[in-house]
Design a protein around this motif. Structure first.
Motif, PDB file in Angstrom:
ATOM      1  N   MET A 112     -32.622  26.148 -13.908  1.00 17.89           N
ATOM      2  CA  MET A 112     -33.497  26.208 -15.010  1.00 17.89           C
ATOM      3  C   MET A 112     -33.063  26.965 -16.345  1.00 17.89           C
ATOM      4  N   THR A 113     -32.420  26.238 -17.418  1.00 15.41           N
ATOM      5  CA  THR A 113     -31.863  26.879 -18.447  1.00 15.41           C
ATOM      6  C   THR A 113     -32.624  26.981 -19.787  1.00 15.41           C
ATOM      7  N   ARG A 114     -34.146  26.096 -19.629  1.00 15.65           N
ATOM      8  CA  ARG A 114     -34.557  25.756 -20.782  1.00 15.65           C
ATOM      9  C   ARG A 114     -35.372  26.944 -21.159  1.00 15.65           C
ATOM     10  N   GLY A 115     -35.726  27.919 -20.462  1.00 18.04           N
ATOM     11  CA  GLY A 115     -36.236  29.192 -21.019  1.00 18.04           C
ATOM     12  C   GLY A 115     -37.481  29.217 -22.039  1.00 18.04           C
ATOM     13  N   ASN A 116     -37.578  29.430 -23.102  1.00 21.05           N
ATOM     14  CA  ASN A 116     -38.686  29.647 -23.893  1.00 21.05           C
ATOM     15  C   ASN A 116     -38.481  28.341 -24.659  1.00 21.05           C
ATOM     16  N   GLN A 117     -38.414  26.984 -24.193  1.00 24.16           N
ATOM     17  CA  GLN A 117     -38.218  25.930 -25.213  1.00 24.16           C
ATOM     18  C   GLN A 117     -39.710  25.563 -25.400  1.00 24.16           C
ATOM     19  N   ARG A 118     -40.595  25.762 -24.593  1.00 25.94           N
ATOM     20  CA  ARG A 118     -42.235  25.400 -24.949  1.00 25.94           C
ATOM     21  C   ARG A 118     -42.748  26.183 -25.957  1.00 25.94           C
ATOM     22  N   GLU A 119     -42.279  27.573 -25.819  1.00 22.47           N
ATOM     23  CA  GLU A 119     -42.752  28.600 -26.937  1.00 22.47           C
ATOM     24  C   GLU A 119     -42.235  28.269 -28.276  1.00 22.47           C
ATOM     25  N   ASN A 120     -41.151  27.734 -28.410  1.00 18.99           N
ATOM     26  CA  ASN A 120     -40.496  27.333 -29.834  1.00 18.99           C
ATOM     27  C   ASN A 120     -41.086  26.099 -30.249  1.00 18.99           C
ATOM     28  N   ALA A 121     -41.377  25.333 -29.495  1.00 19.24           N
ATOM     29  CA  ALA A 121     -41.855  23.948 -29.865  1.00 19.24           C
ATOM     30  C   ALA A 121     -43.302  24.229 -30.313  1.00 19.24           C
ATOM     31  N   ARG A 122     -44.170  25.151 -29.794  1.00 21.81           N
ATOM     32  CA  ARG A 122     -45.534  25.370 -30.129  1.00 21.81           C
ATOM     33  C   ARG A 122     -45.469  26.230 -31.563  1.00 21.81           C
ATOM     34  N   MET A 175     -47.053  24.802 -34.971  1.00 19.65           N
ATOM     35  CA  MET A 175     -48.011  25.794 -35.712  1.00 19.65           C
ATOM     36  C   MET A 175     -47.551  25.653 -37.191  1.00 19.65           C
ATOM     37  N   LYS A 176     -46.134  25.796 -37.396  1.00 21.24           N
ATOM     38  CA  LYS A 176     -45.823  26.138 -38.637  1.00 21.24           C
ATOM     39  C   LYS A 176     -45.738  24.838 -39.457  1.00 21.24           C
ATOM     40  N   LYS A 177     -45.586  23.753 -38.806  1.00 24.67           N
ATOM     41  CA  LYS A 177     -45.647  22.161 -39.376  1.00 24.67           C
ATOM     42  C   LYS A 177     -47.237  22.052 -39.893  1.00 24.67           C
ATOM     43  N   LYS A 229     -51.643  21.971 -44.327  1.00 24.62           N
ATOM     44  CA  LYS A 229     -53.081  22.042 -44.836  1.00 24.62           C
ATOM     45  C   LYS A 229     -52.809  22.627 -46.502  1.00 24.62           C
ATOM     46  N   LYS A 230     -51.657  22.865 -46.845  1.00 22.08           N
ATOM     47  CA  LYS A 230     -51.487  23.177 -48.317  1.00 22.08           C
ATOM     48  C   LYS A 230     -51.402  21.962 -48.990  1.00 22.08           C
ATOM     49  N   LYS A 231     -51.071  20.906 -48.482  1.00 20.24           N
ATOM     50  CA  LYS A 231     -51.116  19.651 -49.132  1.00 20.24           C
ATOM     51  C   LYS A 231     -52.674  19.159 -49.713  1.00 20.24           C
ATOM     52  N   LEU A 232     -53.661  19.585 -49.366  1.00 18.39           N
ATOM     53  CA  LEU A 232     -55.060  19.494 -49.684  1.00 18.39           C
ATOM     54  C   LEU A 232     -55.517  20.256 -50.879  1.00 18.39           C
ATOM     55  N   GLU A 233     -54.541  21.251 -51.260  1.00 20.46           N
ATOM     56  CA  GLU A 233     -55.120  21.719 -52.248  1.00 20.46           C
ATOM     57  C   GLU A 233     -55.079  21.188 -53.553  1.00 20.46           C
ATOM     58  N   GLY A 234     -55.983  21.466 -54.564  1.00 19.26           N
ATOM     59  CA  GLY A 234     -56.012  20.900 -55.920  1.00 19.26           C
ATOM     60  C   GLY A 234     -57.131  20.366 -56.052  1.00 19.26           C
ATOM     61  N   ASP A 235     -57.346  19.464 -56.926  1.00 21.24           N
ATOM     62  CA  ASP A 235     -58.438  18.903 -57.371  1.00 21.24           C
ATOM     63  C   ASP A 235     -59.122  17.774 -56.430  1.00 21.24           C
ATOM     64  N   PRO A 236     -59.979  17.734 -55.769  1.00 24.71           N
ATOM     65  CA  PRO A 236     -60.367  16.818 -54.937  1.00 24.71           C
ATOM     66  C   PRO A 236     -60.602  15.444 -55.465  1.00 24.71           C
TER      67      PRO A 236
END
Length: 56
Positions: free
Chosen positions: A1-11, A15-17, A22-29
C-alpha cells in the motif's frame, strides 16, 4: 500500500476547486442573469435553425 494520503490530497484539491467556483457568482446578479439568458436565446435559435434544415 503505497498510496498513503492520496484520499486526503484529493479532498483538499476538491475543496480548493469548489471555493474557486463560488467566486464566479460575484457581481451584479441581474447582469449575470441577462448574459445567461442571451446565451440560451442564441442556443435556441441555433437549434431551431438546425431543426428547420433537418440536420442534427
Amino acid at each position: 500500500m503505497t498510496r498513503g494520503n492520496q484520499r486526503e490530497n484529493a479532498r483538499a484539491r476538491a475543496m480548493k476547486k469548489t471555493l474557486g467556483q463560488k467566486k464566479k457568482l460575484e457581481g451584479d446578479p441581474r447582469k449575470r442573469q441577462e448574459e445567461q439568458a442571451e446565451i440560451m436565446r442564441r442556443k435556441q435559435a441555433e437549434a431551431l435553425a438546425r431543426n428547420a434544415t433537418g440536420g442534427k
